[in-house]
Design a protein around this motif. Structure first.
Motif, PDB file in Angstrom:
ATOM      1  N   ALA A 143      42.988 -19.671 -42.480  1.00  0.00           N
ATOM      2  CA  ALA A 143      42.606 -19.499 -43.889  1.00  0.00           C
ATOM      3  C   ALA A 143      41.092 -19.450 -44.033  1.00  0.00           C
ATOM      4  O   ALA A 143      40.353 -19.961 -43.192  1.00  0.00           O
ATOM      5  CB  ALA A 143      43.158 -20.649 -44.724  1.00  0.00           C
ATOM      6  N   CYS A 144      40.665 -18.835 -45.123  1.00  0.00           N
ATOM      7  CA  CYS A 144      39.251 -18.825 -45.488  1.00  0.00           C
ATOM      8  C   CYS A 144      38.980 -20.069 -46.329  1.00  0.00           C
ATOM      9  O   CYS A 144      39.641 -20.262 -47.359  1.00  0.00           O
ATOM     10  CB  CYS A 144      38.933 -17.564 -46.291  1.00  0.00           C
ATOM     11  N   VAL A 145      37.998 -20.879 -45.932  1.00  0.00           N
ATOM     12  CA  VAL A 145      37.744 -22.131 -46.666  1.00  0.00           C
ATOM     13  C   VAL A 145      37.213 -21.882 -48.074  1.00  0.00           C
ATOM     14  O   VAL A 145      37.252 -22.776 -48.919  1.00  0.00           O
ATOM     15  CB  VAL A 145      36.736 -23.044 -45.924  1.00  0.00           C
ATOM     16  N   VAL A 146      36.699 -20.698 -48.322  1.00  0.00           N
ATOM     17  CA  VAL A 146      36.151 -20.394 -49.646  1.00  0.00           C
ATOM     18  C   VAL A 146      37.292 -19.970 -50.591  1.00  0.00           C
ATOM     19  O   VAL A 146      37.516 -20.572 -51.645  1.00  0.00           O
ATOM     20  CB  VAL A 146      35.095 -19.268 -49.562  1.00  0.00           C
ATOM     21  N   HIS A 147      38.034 -18.948 -50.185  1.00  0.00           N
ATOM     22  CA  HIS A 147      39.075 -18.402 -51.068  1.00  0.00           C
ATOM     23  C   HIS A 147      40.273 -19.332 -51.227  1.00  0.00           C
ATOM     24  O   HIS A 147      40.950 -19.321 -52.254  1.00  0.00           O
ATOM     25  CB  HIS A 147      39.506 -17.024 -50.559  1.00  0.00           C
ATOM     26  N   GLU A 148      40.524 -20.137 -50.205  1.00  0.00           N
ATOM     27  CA  GLU A 148      41.657 -21.056 -50.271  1.00  0.00           C
ATOM     28  C   GLU A 148      41.493 -22.068 -51.408  1.00  0.00           C
ATOM     29  O   GLU A 148      42.465 -22.650 -51.893  1.00  0.00           O
ATOM     30  CB  GLU A 148      41.767 -21.802 -48.921  1.00  0.00           C
ATOM     31  N   PRO A 159      42.012 -10.796 -51.621  1.00  0.00           N
ATOM     32  CA  PRO A 159      43.339 -11.173 -51.092  1.00  0.00           C
ATOM     33  C   PRO A 159      43.341 -12.280 -50.031  1.00  0.00           C
ATOM     34  O   PRO A 159      44.402 -12.571 -49.478  1.00  0.00           O
ATOM     35  CB  PRO A 159      43.870  -9.861 -50.506  1.00  0.00           C
ATOM     36  N   GLU A 160      42.202 -12.900 -49.768  1.00  0.00           N
ATOM     37  CA  GLU A 160      42.210 -14.103 -48.924  1.00  0.00           C
ATOM     38  C   GLU A 160      42.581 -15.333 -49.753  1.00  0.00           C
ATOM     39  O   GLU A 160      42.595 -16.454 -49.245  1.00  0.00           O
ATOM     40  CB  GLU A 160      40.820 -14.325 -48.301  1.00  0.00           C
ATOM     41  N   SER A 161      42.858 -15.124 -51.048  1.00  0.00           N
ATOM     42  CA  SER A 161      43.180 -16.244 -51.951  1.00  0.00           C
ATOM     43  C   SER A 161      44.669 -16.581 -51.877  1.00  0.00           C
ATOM     44  O   SER A 161      45.487 -15.735 -51.480  1.00  0.00           O
ATOM     45  CB  SER A 161      42.831 -15.847 -53.394  1.00  0.00           C
ATOM     46  N   ALA A 175      39.298  -8.198 -39.422  1.00  0.00           N
ATOM     47  CA  ALA A 175      37.949  -8.060 -38.839  1.00  0.00           C
ATOM     48  C   ALA A 175      37.271  -9.412 -38.646  1.00  0.00           C
ATOM     49  O   ALA A 175      36.393  -9.545 -37.784  1.00  0.00           O
ATOM     50  CB  ALA A 175      37.101  -7.171 -39.736  1.00  0.00           C
ATOM     51  N   ASN A 176      37.700 -10.415 -39.432  1.00  0.00           N
ATOM     52  CA  ASN A 176      37.071 -11.750 -39.371  1.00  0.00           C
ATOM     53  C   ASN A 176      37.557 -12.526 -38.142  1.00  0.00           C
ATOM     54  O   ASN A 176      38.169 -13.594 -38.253  1.00  0.00           O
ATOM     55  CB  ASN A 176      37.401 -12.555 -40.640  1.00  0.00           C
ATOM     56  N   THR A 177      37.298 -11.988 -36.964  1.00  0.00           N
ATOM     57  CA  THR A 177      37.727 -12.591 -35.700  1.00  0.00           C
ATOM     58  C   THR A 177      36.651 -12.335 -34.647  1.00  0.00           C
ATOM     59  O   THR A 177      35.803 -11.447 -34.813  1.00  0.00           O
ATOM     60  CB  THR A 177      39.046 -11.939 -35.210  1.00  0.00           C
ATOM     61  N   GLY A 183      24.893 -11.439 -42.519  1.00  0.00           N
ATOM     62  CA  GLY A 183      26.286 -11.712 -42.875  1.00  0.00           C
ATOM     63  C   GLY A 183      26.766 -12.815 -41.968  1.00  0.00           C
ATOM     64  O   GLY A 183      26.026 -13.764 -41.721  1.00  0.00           O
ATOM     65  N   VAL A 184      27.956 -12.662 -41.436  1.00  0.00           N
ATOM     66  CA  VAL A 184      28.451 -13.669 -40.490  1.00  0.00           C
ATOM     67  C   VAL A 184      28.711 -13.015 -39.131  1.00  0.00           C
ATOM     68  O   VAL A 184      28.764 -11.789 -39.006  1.00  0.00           O
ATOM     69  CB  VAL A 184      29.699 -14.406 -41.035  1.00  0.00           C
ATOM     70  N   ARG A 185      28.874 -13.879 -38.141  1.00  0.00           N
ATOM     71  CA  ARG A 185      28.872 -13.472 -36.739  1.00  0.00           C
ATOM     72  C   ARG A 185      29.775 -12.265 -36.426  1.00  0.00           C
ATOM     73  O   ARG A 185      29.380 -11.350 -35.717  1.00  0.00           O
ATOM     74  CB  ARG A 185      29.297 -14.705 -35.923  1.00  0.00           C
ATOM     75  N   CYS A 204      32.661 -18.041 -39.475  1.00  0.00           N
ATOM     76  CA  CYS A 204      33.678 -17.841 -40.510  1.00  0.00           C
ATOM     77  C   CYS A 204      34.860 -18.732 -40.134  1.00  0.00           C
ATOM     78  O   CYS A 204      35.214 -18.824 -38.955  1.00  0.00           O
ATOM     79  CB  CYS A 204      34.066 -16.365 -40.492  1.00  0.00           C
ATOM     80  N   SER A 205      35.470 -19.383 -41.115  1.00  0.00           N
ATOM     81  CA  SER A 205      36.566 -20.315 -40.779  1.00  0.00           C
ATOM     82  C   SER A 205      37.758 -19.577 -40.168  1.00  0.00           C
ATOM     83  O   SER A 205      38.506 -20.162 -39.379  1.00  0.00           O
ATOM     84  CB  SER A 205      37.008 -21.087 -42.026  1.00  0.00           C
ATOM     85  N   LEU A 206      37.922 -18.296 -40.506  1.00  0.00           N
ATOM     86  CA  LEU A 206      39.040 -17.536 -39.929  1.00  0.00           C
ATOM     87  C   LEU A 206      38.794 -17.298 -38.441  1.00  0.00           C
ATOM     88  O   LEU A 206      39.706 -17.409 -37.620  1.00  0.00           O
ATOM     89  CB  LEU A 206      39.191 -16.199 -40.664  1.00  0.00           C
ATOM     90  N   ASP A 207      37.565 -16.974 -38.098  1.00  0.00           N
ATOM     91  CA  ASP A 207      37.170 -16.753 -36.710  1.00  0.00           C
ATOM     92  C   ASP A 207      37.297 -18.076 -35.929  1.00  0.00           C
ATOM     93  O   ASP A 207      37.942 -18.141 -34.869  1.00  0.00           O
ATOM     94  CB  ASP A 207      35.724 -16.213 -36.735  1.00  0.00           C
TER      95      ASP A 207
HETATM   96 FE1  SF4 Z   1      34.889 -16.142 -43.584  1.00  0.00          FE
HETATM   97 FE2  SF4 Z   1      35.667 -16.938 -45.957  1.00  0.00          FE
HETATM   98 FE3  SF4 Z   1      33.069 -16.875 -45.386  1.00  0.00          FE
HETATM   99 FE4  SF4 Z   1      34.469 -14.574 -45.707  1.00  0.00          FE
HETATM  100  S1  SF4 Z   1      34.033 -16.113 -47.263  1.00  0.00           S
HETATM  101  S2  SF4 Z   1      33.008 -15.026 -44.095  1.00  0.00           S
HETATM  102  S3  SF4 Z   1      36.444 -15.172 -44.849  1.00  0.00           S
HETATM  103  S4  SF4 Z   1      34.625 -18.193 -44.453  1.00  0.00           S
END
Ligand code: SF4
Ligand code: 13P
Length: 335
Positions: free
Chosen positions: A193-198, A221-223, A134-136, A81-83, A107-110
């Motif tokens: 923001a999340c670069v994907v959902h944004e 809901p990150e959209s 949690a994305n921190t 997954g991610v870090r 993750c862009s939020l982190d």
């Molecule tokens: Fe982070 Fe967005 Fe990737 Fe989820 S999808 S891990 S919020 S960058």
């Protein structure tokens, strides 16, 4: 408040079915030998999700991934997954070794919520309960009173509202705005923001809905708010998968990472899943509904880390102990 984010490019390395089967066998043997279990997120490559299922591991949303570690007998958790997911697993399971296929997957939020800046932000609002997504990083969690994921964010905020608490929320501004709109909570919000959902676009989604009028719209809901307003269901990845089974619709337009389609197709075979559009005015399409950091996980680097023990998650003891408190509240929380 937010940092300029450097988004990695996708590297599409296809492998044949025979190569997948051979890698699966080698990795399954290594997992057994090392008393290890594979914990994967729904956005990872479908080969990784299939291998986690095949070897008695877990494929889940970020809350279930966090809960799974503690319930497992394994000595070693391999988190694909991610870090922040690997760090969460380590904080909650200090006696287990936690490896990741790559430590570069973030993750862009982190990235957009650095702990020193966040600390100053919190200090400016000393009367507020600090709730972080949690994305921190572990350092940001160590400064928080609560950690939540999207599957319990609304319930936790409602619980805190009953105790008349005012909220400091970080880092996702879209999820924060969604919670604020749904609950009426008194919140100050970090601007991440999340670069994907944004990238999901309401206008394109409306056009697509006109082409598929019977499709239900599922949105993470990150959209952006305008996209959420068009949703039939808003929820975490697990909740969106549950929706494709529960709803009678045969077609779904899905505004989240397309890695989720693998489990949606398994959960509701025969139904049609369509990617929500990311193109349109203002679109950069650097993410295109697929998280560039999740895409860094492969069978190759997973096997390498398991074989060599590289990419172990290590968190300073004192920081981990402080981050454990809000994380434990998260895993113990029941509505
Ligand atoms: Fe982070 Fe967005 Fe990737 Fe989820 S999808 S891990 S919020 S960058
Ligand atoms: P979930 O908790 O819904 O799995 O979300 C994690 C995430 O990173 C979404 O982008």
């Amino acid at each position: 408040m937010s940092t300029l984010i450097d988004i990695p490019l996708h590297h599409d390395k296809r492998i044949t079915e025979v190569e997948v089967a051979q890698a699966n066998e080698r990795i399954a043997n290594l997992l057994e030998e090392k008393q290890a279990v594979l914990v994967a997120h729904y956005y990872t490559d479908e080969n990784i999700q299939a291998l986690a299922d095949l070897t008695g591991g877990c494929v889940a949303d970020s809350l279930e991934m966090a809960r799974f570690g503690a319930s497992s007998e394994a000595k070693l958790l391999v988190v694909a997954g991610v870090r922040f997911m690997g760090e969460t697993a380590k904080i909650l399971n200090p006696d287990k070794t936690v490896l990741m296929p790559t430590l570069e997957a973030t993750c862009s939020l982190d990235l957009g919520c650095q702990s020193d800046e966040f600390d100053r932000f919190c200090s400016a609002y000393p009367d507020r309960t600090v709730v972080v997504y949690a994305n921190t990083s572990a350092a940001v969690k160590a400064r928080a009173d609560w950690v939540v994921t999207s599957s319990i964010a609304l319930d936790v905020i409602e619980f805190l509202m009953e105790a008349d608490e005012k909220i400091l929320w970080a880092p996702d501004r879209y999820l924060g705005a969604y919670i604020e709109n749904e609950t009426g909570a008194d919140m100050v919000k970090w601007d991440g923001a999340c670069v994907v959902h944004e990238e999901f676009k309401a206008r394109g989604l409306r056009d697509l809905k006109a082409v598929h009028p019977n499709a239900a719209v599922l949105v993470h809901p990150e959209s952006p708010e305008a996209v959420i307003q068009l949703a039939d269901v808003v929820g975490s990845t697990s909740q969106l998968i549950q929706a494709v089974v529960a709803l009678p619709n045969q077609q779904f337009i899905v505004a989240t990472d397309r890695g989720i389609f693998y489990k949606m197709r398994q959960a509701a075979p025969g139904k049609l899943f369509i990617e929500a559009p990311t193109a349109g005015r203002g679109a950069t399409c650097r993410s295109c509904a697929h998280c560039p950091w999740m895409a860094m996980n492969s069978l190759d680097n997973l096997e390498h880390s398991l074989r060599t023990g590289e990419n172990e998650i290590v968190i300073p003891e004192e920081m981990a102990a402080r981050a454990m408190v809000p994380l434990q509240r998260m895993v113990d929380f029941r509505k």
